[in-house]
Write a protein that holds these residues in place. Structure first.
Motif, PDB file in Angstrom:
ATOM      1  N   UNK A  66       0.723  -1.238  -0.040  1.00  0.00           N
ATOM      2  CA  UNK A  66       0.045   0.090  -0.048  1.00  0.00           C
ATOM      3  C   UNK A  66       0.912   1.285   0.115  1.00  0.00           C
ATOM      4  N   UNK A  67       2.009   1.205   0.588  1.00  0.00           N
ATOM      5  CA  UNK A  67       2.899   2.342   0.500  1.00  0.00           C
ATOM      6  C   UNK A  67       3.859   2.488  -0.575  1.00  0.00           C
ATOM      7  N   UNK A  68       3.350   1.587  -1.558  1.00  0.00           N
ATOM      8  CA  UNK A  68       3.998   1.759  -2.818  1.00  0.00           C
ATOM      9  C   UNK A  68       5.484   2.181  -2.927  1.00  0.00           C
ATOM     10  N   UNK A  69       6.210   1.458  -2.106  1.00  0.00           N
ATOM     11  CA  UNK A  69       7.708   1.745  -2.084  1.00  0.00           C
ATOM     12  C   UNK A  69       8.171   2.938  -1.825  1.00  0.00           C
ATOM     13  N   UNK A  70       7.352   3.946  -1.237  1.00  0.00           N
ATOM     14  CA  UNK A  70       7.457   5.028  -0.669  1.00  0.00           C
ATOM     15  C   UNK A  70       8.500   6.010  -1.370  1.00  0.00           C
ATOM     16  N   UNK A  71       8.354   6.130  -2.808  1.00  0.00           N
ATOM     17  CA  UNK A  71       9.101   7.014  -3.634  1.00  0.00           C
ATOM     18  C   UNK A  71       8.923   8.297  -3.407  1.00  0.00           C
ATOM     19  N   UNK A  72      10.388   8.993  -3.447  1.00  0.00           N
ATOM     20  CA  UNK A  72      10.250  10.433  -3.428  1.00  0.00           C
ATOM     21  C   UNK A  72       9.620  11.315  -4.502  1.00  0.00           C
ATOM     22  N   UNK A  73       8.730  11.697  -4.427  1.00  0.00           N
ATOM     23  CA  UNK A  73       7.908  12.574  -5.418  1.00  0.00           C
ATOM     24  C   UNK A  73       6.879  11.695  -6.056  1.00  0.00           C
ATOM     25  N   UNK A  74       6.462  10.645  -5.314  1.00  0.00           N
ATOM     26  CA  UNK A  74       5.605   9.883  -5.676  1.00  0.00           C
ATOM     27  C   UNK A  74       4.395   9.794  -4.520  1.00  0.00           C
ATOM     28  N   UNK A  75       3.036   9.079  -5.041  1.00  0.00           N
ATOM     29  CA  UNK A  75       2.068   9.299  -4.350  1.00  0.00           C
ATOM     30  C   UNK A  75       2.584   8.248  -2.916  1.00  0.00           C
ATOM     31  N   UNK A  76       3.168   7.325  -3.034  1.00  0.00           N
ATOM     32  CA  UNK A  76       3.684   6.184  -2.085  1.00  0.00           C
ATOM     33  C   UNK A  76       4.467   7.195  -0.802  1.00  0.00           C
ATOM     34  N   UNK A  77       5.421   7.888  -1.420  1.00  0.00           N
ATOM     35  CA  UNK A  77       6.137   8.576  -0.437  1.00  0.00           C
ATOM     36  C   UNK A  77       5.373   9.663   0.472  1.00  0.00           C
ATOM     37  N   UNK A 325      17.505  10.032  13.058  1.00  0.00           N
ATOM     38  CA  UNK A 325      17.100  10.258  11.733  1.00  0.00           C
ATOM     39  C   UNK A 325      16.949   8.722  11.251  1.00  0.00           C
ATOM     40  N   UNK A 326      16.077   8.653  10.007  1.00  0.00           N
ATOM     41  CA  UNK A 326      16.061   7.286   9.592  1.00  0.00           C
ATOM     42  C   UNK A 326      15.372   7.660   8.048  1.00  0.00           C
ATOM     43  N   UNK A 327      15.880   7.268   7.254  1.00  0.00           N
ATOM     44  CA  UNK A 327      15.235   7.673   5.694  1.00  0.00           C
ATOM     45  C   UNK A 327      14.072   6.678   5.570  1.00  0.00           C
ATOM     46  N   UNK A 328      12.720   7.277   5.387  1.00  0.00           N
ATOM     47  CA  UNK A 328      11.636   6.425   5.003  1.00  0.00           C
ATOM     48  C   UNK A 328      11.580   6.140   3.382  1.00  0.00           C
ATOM     49  N   UNK A 329      12.054   6.842   2.472  1.00  0.00           N
ATOM     50  CA  UNK A 329      12.050   6.479   1.092  1.00  0.00           C
ATOM     51  C   UNK A 329      12.702   5.295   0.828  1.00  0.00           C
ATOM     52  N   UNK A 330      12.221   4.625  -0.399  1.00  0.00           N
ATOM     53  CA  UNK A 330      12.712   3.632  -0.941  1.00  0.00           C
ATOM     54  C   UNK A 330      12.414   3.852  -2.407  1.00  0.00           C
ATOM     55  N   UNK A 331      12.671   3.002  -3.502  1.00  0.00           N
ATOM     56  CA  UNK A 331      12.698   3.489  -4.986  1.00  0.00           C
ATOM     57  C   UNK A 331      11.490   3.623  -5.390  1.00  0.00           C
ATOM     58  N   UNK A 332      10.045   3.496  -4.693  1.00  0.00           N
ATOM     59  CA  UNK A 332       8.888   3.509  -5.308  1.00  0.00           C
ATOM     60  C   UNK A 332       8.200   2.449  -6.124  1.00  0.00           C
ATOM     61  N   UNK A 333       7.797   2.908  -7.282  1.00  0.00           N
ATOM     62  CA  UNK A 333       7.146   2.084  -8.146  1.00  0.00           C
ATOM     63  C   UNK A 333       7.943   2.311  -9.338  1.00  0.00           C
ATOM     64  N   UNK A 334       8.602   1.589 -10.159  1.00  0.00           N
ATOM     65  CA  UNK A 334       9.425   1.730 -11.331  1.00  0.00           C
ATOM     66  C   UNK A 334       9.086   0.555 -12.324  1.00  0.00           C
ATOM     67  N   UNK A 335       8.687   1.068 -13.611  1.00  0.00           N
ATOM     68  CA  UNK A 335       8.297  -0.001 -14.342  1.00  0.00           C
ATOM     69  C   UNK A 335       7.065  -0.923 -14.050  1.00  0.00           C
ATOM     70  N   UNK A 336       6.368  -0.417 -13.131  1.00  0.00           N
ATOM     71  CA  UNK A 336       5.234  -1.458 -12.490  1.00  0.00           C
ATOM     72  C   UNK A 336       5.389  -1.962 -11.361  1.00  0.00           C
ATOM     73  N   UNK A 337       7.054  -1.960 -11.051  1.00  0.00           N
ATOM     74  CA  UNK A 337       7.304  -2.803  -9.997  1.00  0.00           C
ATOM     75  C   UNK A 337       7.485  -2.002  -8.653  1.00  0.00           C
ATOM     76  N   UNK A 338       6.870  -2.626  -7.503  1.00  0.00           N
ATOM     77  CA  UNK A 338       6.790  -1.814  -6.115  1.00  0.00           C
ATOM     78  C   UNK A 338       8.232  -2.205  -5.501  1.00  0.00           C
ATOM     79  N   UNK A 339       9.109  -1.430  -5.129  1.00  0.00           N
ATOM     80  CA  UNK A 339      10.178  -1.654  -4.439  1.00  0.00           C
ATOM     81  C   UNK A 339      10.183  -1.149  -2.737  1.00  0.00           C
ATOM     82  N   UNK A 340       9.661  -2.265  -2.240  1.00  0.00           N
ATOM     83  CA  UNK A 340       9.318  -1.959  -0.714  1.00  0.00           C
ATOM     84  C   UNK A 340      10.175  -1.751  -0.038  1.00  0.00           C
ATOM     85  N   UNK A 341      11.731  -1.909  -0.076  1.00  0.00           N
ATOM     86  CA  UNK A 341      12.615  -1.637   0.799  1.00  0.00           C
ATOM     87  C   UNK A 341      12.354  -1.761   2.191  1.00  0.00           C
ATOM     88  N   UNK A 342      12.065  -3.016   2.366  1.00  0.00           N
ATOM     89  CA  UNK A 342      11.775  -3.538   3.766  1.00  0.00           C
ATOM     90  C   UNK A 342      12.961  -3.390   4.802  1.00  0.00           C
TER      91      UNK A 342
END
Ligand SMILES: [Zn+2]
Length: 556
Positions: A66-77, A325-342
């Motif tokens: 649901x977090x769509x890989x938390x991409x920077x400048x993406x809805x998941x982020x 500090x901790x970065x919450x971003x991951x690679x988001x959605x790329x080419x239809x794939x979700x990068x969850x960065x668990x």
């Protein structure tokens, strides 16, 4: 959510009972962990409140599809930022973002290669993202066309009587080359002299229209790995200068594509590689024409850091703060794939939240204030932490230390027995880590892979740049630094920055709790101690002051 077990409004008796149970529990647990007996009662109480269930719950929520890989400048982020802000609110943190909110908005620019981008060889298309990708810093809009010529490593060095550029005219050519060093030159010496940049510069001065790097098979990161990164959308700050327009495109090509480059040269790719290793190498034409068209498409947008704090209980010391500090971003959605960065870095963000939760239950609160900074844009260049460090929402001169929780999941390999403290050797945070680790029977080891330059590659470095002592931990199970690195490398090969970095069934969650414990106790000691930590005089950062704006001293 663990809250439910300590809801407000319970009857005093029940609360008392709970307290009794709690007190009863402590000795039993400490009995199980005699070494923890060296912790203060307050620290033991804190460790008790760092909840394994919360940690798991936070990680699973942050790493969920649901977090769509938390991409920077993406809805998941944006979703993830809102979710973290809600947790802060629930925990009773005070907002430290823009205009009384928890969010600190940052203007970004996304660059993708748009319509019309192509790499054609003799008119036939090579596949972007599979056969080739461009180094983002050289991806300005342009089209170049030229004959292809192979120059091995492009070395011009009288000292070894070698000149790979002799006898060919590079003007308007597309130069195919290997990124050095050749096997007979040590990589350290090569890097120290910036040889790759120097020889690339000479080829550009000779009038080459473009450079295409191919692999020699000994690389740490083969071209295929670089293509996988460079093919992705690129994120930069909105006002950051773009690629230099005059800079020729620098491309990485896969081995499969490289083999095609040589098909009309009379020399097979593998033989060309063997020839390239010889000091008497002579450059040769490939009898092929390349056309490279780069059509970047830029989009502007925003993403947010999420910042909140627990105000200190000491009337004076509360002006100073420890920044987790901790970065919450991951690679988001790329080419239809979700990068969850668990593992990277939902786990680190969850460890930070579990510490915040434990502090939020303390009464009295720690003396100094505790800031929790969940940053975005880390994967693209530490953007979120750099932005906060450059535009702090707390007086940077009163930031005592930074404790950064970024991980690749080594702490869930098993019970923690080893810890590396990135930054520990530079300040008084080092001995503090030694002490806390000792109380857990954990051995502090030196960085087992200094060549990876991990110290420069995560958000704590943005604080170092502002003169604030910082620390990041790498934890692992029983073994040596070498065995830990080997296990990490095996994981990285499969999952690092890949869609497969998901929460795994074999995760040893207690390891993650131990990381949160260590950072929680360090934070508490930093919060309650007399002064703020300082840089070691022996460190190259020894002269830095909080609020530093100058360049950092070079590494020796
Ligand atoms: Zn990370």
């Amino acid at each position: 959510m663990q809250f439910s077990r300590i809801r407000s409004g319970r009857s005093t008796f029940a609360a008392l009972l709970l307290l009794t149970l709690f007190i009863l529990q402590v000795p039993a647990q400490m009995a199980a962990r005699p070494e923890l007996s060296s912790l203060t009662p307050e620290e033991k109480a804190l460790v008790e409140r760092i909840s394994l269930d919360s940690l798991k719950g936070f990680t699973n929520a942050i790493a969920a599809d649901e977090m769509e890989g938390r991409g920077t400048m993406q809805t998941g982020g944006d979703k993830a930022a809102e979710w973290i802000a809600s947790r802060y609110k629930e925990l009773g943190l005070k907002p430290l973002g823009d205009k009384g909110s928890f969010l600190q908005s940052i203007k970004f620019r996304e660059t993708v290669l748009g319509e019309g981008t192509h790499f054609k060889m003799d008119g036939a298309d090579l596949v972007h993202g599979k056969d080739w990708a461009i180094v983002p810093q050289t991806a300005s809009e342009k089209t170049v066309k030229g004959q292809m010529v192979f120059v091995a490593y492009g070395i011009v060095a009288d000292s070894i009587n070698r000149n790979d550029l002799k006898g060919v005219n590079l003007k308007n050519k597309i130069v195919v080359m290997i990124d050095g060093p050749p096997a007979n030159i040590p990589k350290e010496a090569w890097d120290k002299q910036n040889a790759s940049q120097i020889f690339r510069g000479m080829i550009m001065q000779a009038g080459a229209k473009g450079i295409v790097y191919i692999g020699h098979g000994r690389e740490k990161d083969p071209p295929e790995v670089l293509i996988d990164y460079f093919k992705r959308r690129q994120i930069s700050l909105a006002d950051e200068p773009g690629p230099l327009p005059l800079y020729p495109p620098v491309i990485y090509a896969s081995s499969e594509a490289a083999a095609k480059f040589f098909e009309k040269s009379g020399v097979a790719y593998k033989d060309a590689l063997a020839m390239a290793e010889r000091n008497d190498f002579k450059a040769f034409e490939l009898n092929r024409e390349a056309e490279i068209a780069i059509k970047p498409k830029n989009t502007k947008g925003t993403s947010s850091n999420v910042v909140g704090y627990i105000e200190g209980s000491d009337p004076k010391l509360k002006e100073e703060a420890i920044v987790f500090s901790a970065h919450y971003d991951a690679y988001g959605v790329l080419d239809g794939k979700v990068y969850n960065g668990a593992a990277d870095n939902a786990l680190g963000t969850a460890e930070m939240l579990a510490v915040a939760e434990a502090y939020s239950k303390m009464d009295p609160k720690p003396k100094r204030s505790m800031i929790f900074l969940a940053v975005t844009g880390e994967e693209y260049g530490l953007y979120g932490s750099k932005f906060w460090a450059q535009n702090p929402t707390w007086d940077i001169k009163k930031v005592s230390a930074n404790l950064n929780l970024d991980t690749i999941g080594s702490e869930v390999y098993g019970p923690i027995k080893l810890v590396v403290g990135y930054g520990a050797e530079h300040s008084t945070l080092g001995p503090m880590l030694d002490e806390v680790a000792a109380s857990y029977g954990i051995k502090v080891i030196p960085d087992p892979a200094p060549e990876e330059k991990v110290f420069l590659r995560s958000d704590h470095y943005s604080f170092v740049e502002r003169g604030v002592p910082a620390l990041m931990l790498l934890c692992g199970p029983e073994g040596t630094g070498e065995s830990l690195v080997a296990r990490i490398k095996a994981w990285e090969k499969l999952h690092y920055h890949q869609p497969s970095d998901d929460v795994m069934g074999d995760w040893h969650w207690e390891g993650a709790k131990t990381v949160a414990d260590l950072m929680g106790i360090l934070g508490l000691r930093l919060s309650n101690q007399e002064g703020m930590p300082s840089w070691n005089k022996s460190s190259r950062f020894g002269e830095l002051k909080r609020g530093n704006t100058g360049e950092l001293p070079e590494e020796d």
